[in-house]
Design an enzyme around this catalytic site. Structure first.
Site: not given
Ligand code: NAD
Length: 499
Positions: A149, A173, A176-177, A226, A281, A384
């Site tokens: 998101f 994909k 969804e937020r 994450s 991140c 985090e």
């Molecule tokens: P998230 O892991 O909740 O979601 C990321 C994606 O995974 C979304 O598209 C979501 O729909 C999907 N998803 C969520 N739960 C899932 C599940 N149980 N099974 C399958 N798919 C699932 O992350 P977020 O809250 O959207 O983003 C924040 C996180 O992303 C933070 O931890 C941040 O540090 C990280 N991030 C990392 C980088 C990097 O380059 N390392 C860059 C940006 C954000």
């Protein structure tokens, strides 16, 4: 209520699964749209259609594909304000910050205009008698991007740029937020000349993600989100032999040496710690001053700057330093972690727990927090937080500070502030973290370098964007060709070296 469906075969289509998720305006707490959550059947149809379309796109010459990238750059610039308004309204970040989100994605599309150069391959003339050898980089077919998101423009653009310019079709994909900006970008891709079916935006949750992971057609998955989900995706993608790069969470340390310019270091910490409400991140979440004198000097400068931060809705324009966090659940999680910090004995120097904004009482605003005297066994150090919370951990020596960052399970970004070149050089060489800043708090590499963390911040090989982006979304084929002169007189039975 606005309904957000999917972008399939060059058209907006409504979802048919009967499932949807609320999309909030984080500043007011109101539901402003509903996004469809795809079923496996909807996803499979999108993948099948992408596979059909990809054949012609993969055979289109790279220069023509690059022209689509060129046109897309123009369109993203044309619609910058419109995209940024939508982005801010669903994510909550300030309007200038939303433009930065789009800009850093757009720069990767600019880099992808160089696709013909990136895909050229290698050639060895006369590798043996009458033998030439060449390698080509070919598209994988259908690939996927699964994005978080917090950068709803930048990260989808990082994924789609190299994937599409290399001749793949992509299933995107998004989170969804805040799904609207990726949908708007898909429309711009069509306007830029991308054939239908080459970019399919499938909105959804775990069901769509698992469908992508289990698909025998999808050849690669680029994920950002994450760490627990990154690890899950990496492991499940491997079960069908997919290529996977999965970038995860972070806990970025900034080390402040006694010889640093303290005003500069304090300014850097405030911007890197609280910008985008800490939902980056590459945000700095741990400040490590070296020596008690450094810690005191830093704290004295930090506190008034943090107390003066302006928190508000994106509609307040440049008058706001950071906006709300993305959901009520994110806010609750941040405040829960702050309570653990207090309970575990950290010194809460700036307390944002009671922050309220008149007229926006239902928004997901969190005030700025600063903890001092944090120790490495506390939850606020290990976890985090992804919110406007900075932790100060005092180190006695440079080696202690360095070791602290080395020992942390995350390895996305880090920074050192010093006037001493030798210390900076030593730090850059020894640290086990993917992106390092020297007097630069958020060292996000530019489009023509690559972006990626180490340790639990990144699973899989190759980084995002830059040359690695093209390597990830292509595979190498190497051809050894002999055009013998004269008539062959017999077979060869030994495994040949080139003579
Ligand atoms: P998230 O892991 O909740 O979601 C990321 C994606 O995974 C979304 O598209 C979501 O729909 C999907 N998803 C969520 N739960 C899932 C599940 N149980 N099974 C399958 N798919 C699932 O992350 P977020 O809250 O959207 O983003 C924040 C996180 O992303 C933070 O931890 C941040 O540090 C990280 N991030 C990392 C980088 C990097 O380059 N390392 C860059 C940006 C954000």
């Amino acid at each position: 209520m606005r309904d957000i469906g999917h972008w399939i075969d060059g058209k907006l289509v409504a979802g048919t699964s009967g499932r949807s998720a609320d999309v909030f305006n984080p500043a007011t707490g109101e539901v402003q749209a509903r996004v469809a959550l795809a079923s496996k059947a909807e996803l499979d149809a999108a993948i099948a259609s992408a596979a059909r379309a990809q054949v012609a796109w993969g055979a289109t010459n790279p220069q023509k594909r690059a022209r689509v990238m060129m046109a897309l750059v123009g369109l993203l610039n044309r619609d910058m304000d419109k995209l940024a308004e939508m982005l801010s309204s669903e994510h909550g970040k300030t309007f200038p910050d939303a433009k930065g989100d789009i800009q850093r994605g757009l720069e990767v599309i600019e880099f992808c205009i160089g696709a013909p150069q990136m895909l050229k391959g290698e050639f060895t003339d006369s590798a043996g008698p009458g033998i030439d050898m060449y390698s080509m980089r070919q598209p994988l077919g259908v690939v996927a991007g699964i994005t978080p998101f917090n950068f709803p423009a930048m990260i989808p653009l990082w994924k789609m740029g190299p994937a599409l310019a290399s001749g793949n079709a992509m299933i995107l994909k998004p989170s969804e937020r805040d799904p609207s900006v990726p949908m708007m970008i898909a429309e711009l891709c069509k306007e830029a000349g991308l054939p239908d079916g080459i970019l399919q935006v499938v909105n959804g949750d775990k069901e769509a993600v698992d469908g992508i992971l289990d698909s025998e057609i999808v050849q690669a998955v680029g994920f950002v989100g994450s760490t627990p989900i990154a690890q899950y995706i990496y492991e499940r993608a491997a079960q069908t032999g997919k290529r996977a790069q999965c970038f995860g969470g972070a806990k970025n340390h900034m080390i402040i040496m006694p010889d640093a310019d303290m005003d500069q270091a304090a300014d850097a910490l405030v911007g890197a710690g609280y910008g985008a409400a800490g939902e980056r991140c590459m945000a700095i979440s741990v400040a490590v001053p070296v020596g008690e004198g450094t810690a005191e000097a830093l704290r004295e400068r930090l506190v008034p700057k943090i107390e003066a931060l302006k928190v508000g809705p994106w509609t307040a324009g440049n008058d706001v330093d950071f906006g709300p966090v993305v959901t009520a659940a994110a806010k609750a999680n941040i405040l829960r972690l702050v309570e653990t910090g207090v309970a575990q004995g950290a010194d809460l120097v700036v307390d944002g727990r009671d922050f309220k904004l008149q007229g926006y009482e239902d928004g997901f605003f969190v005030g700025a927090h600063l903890f001092d005297h944090v120790t490495t066994d506390m939850d606020i150090y290990k976890t985090e937080i992804f919110g406007p919370v900075l932790s100060m951990v005092r180190a006695k020596t440079y080696d202690e500070a360095l070791q602290m960052a080395i020992d942390h399970e995350y390895g996305n970004g880090t920074a050192i502030f010093t006037r001493d070149g030798d210390t900076a050089r030593d730090f850059a060489n020894r640290i086990n973290i993917g992106m390092v800043g020297v007097n630069v708090p958020i060292p996000v590499p530019l489009a023509y370098h690559t972006f990626g963390g180490w340790k639990k911040s990144g699973f899989g090989d190759l980084n995002q964007h830059g040359p690695d982006g093209f390597r990830f979304y292509t595979r190498t084929k190497t051809v050894t060709a002999r055009w013998p002169s004269g008539i062959r007189t017999g077979g060869e039975f030994n495994f040949k070296a080139m003579d």
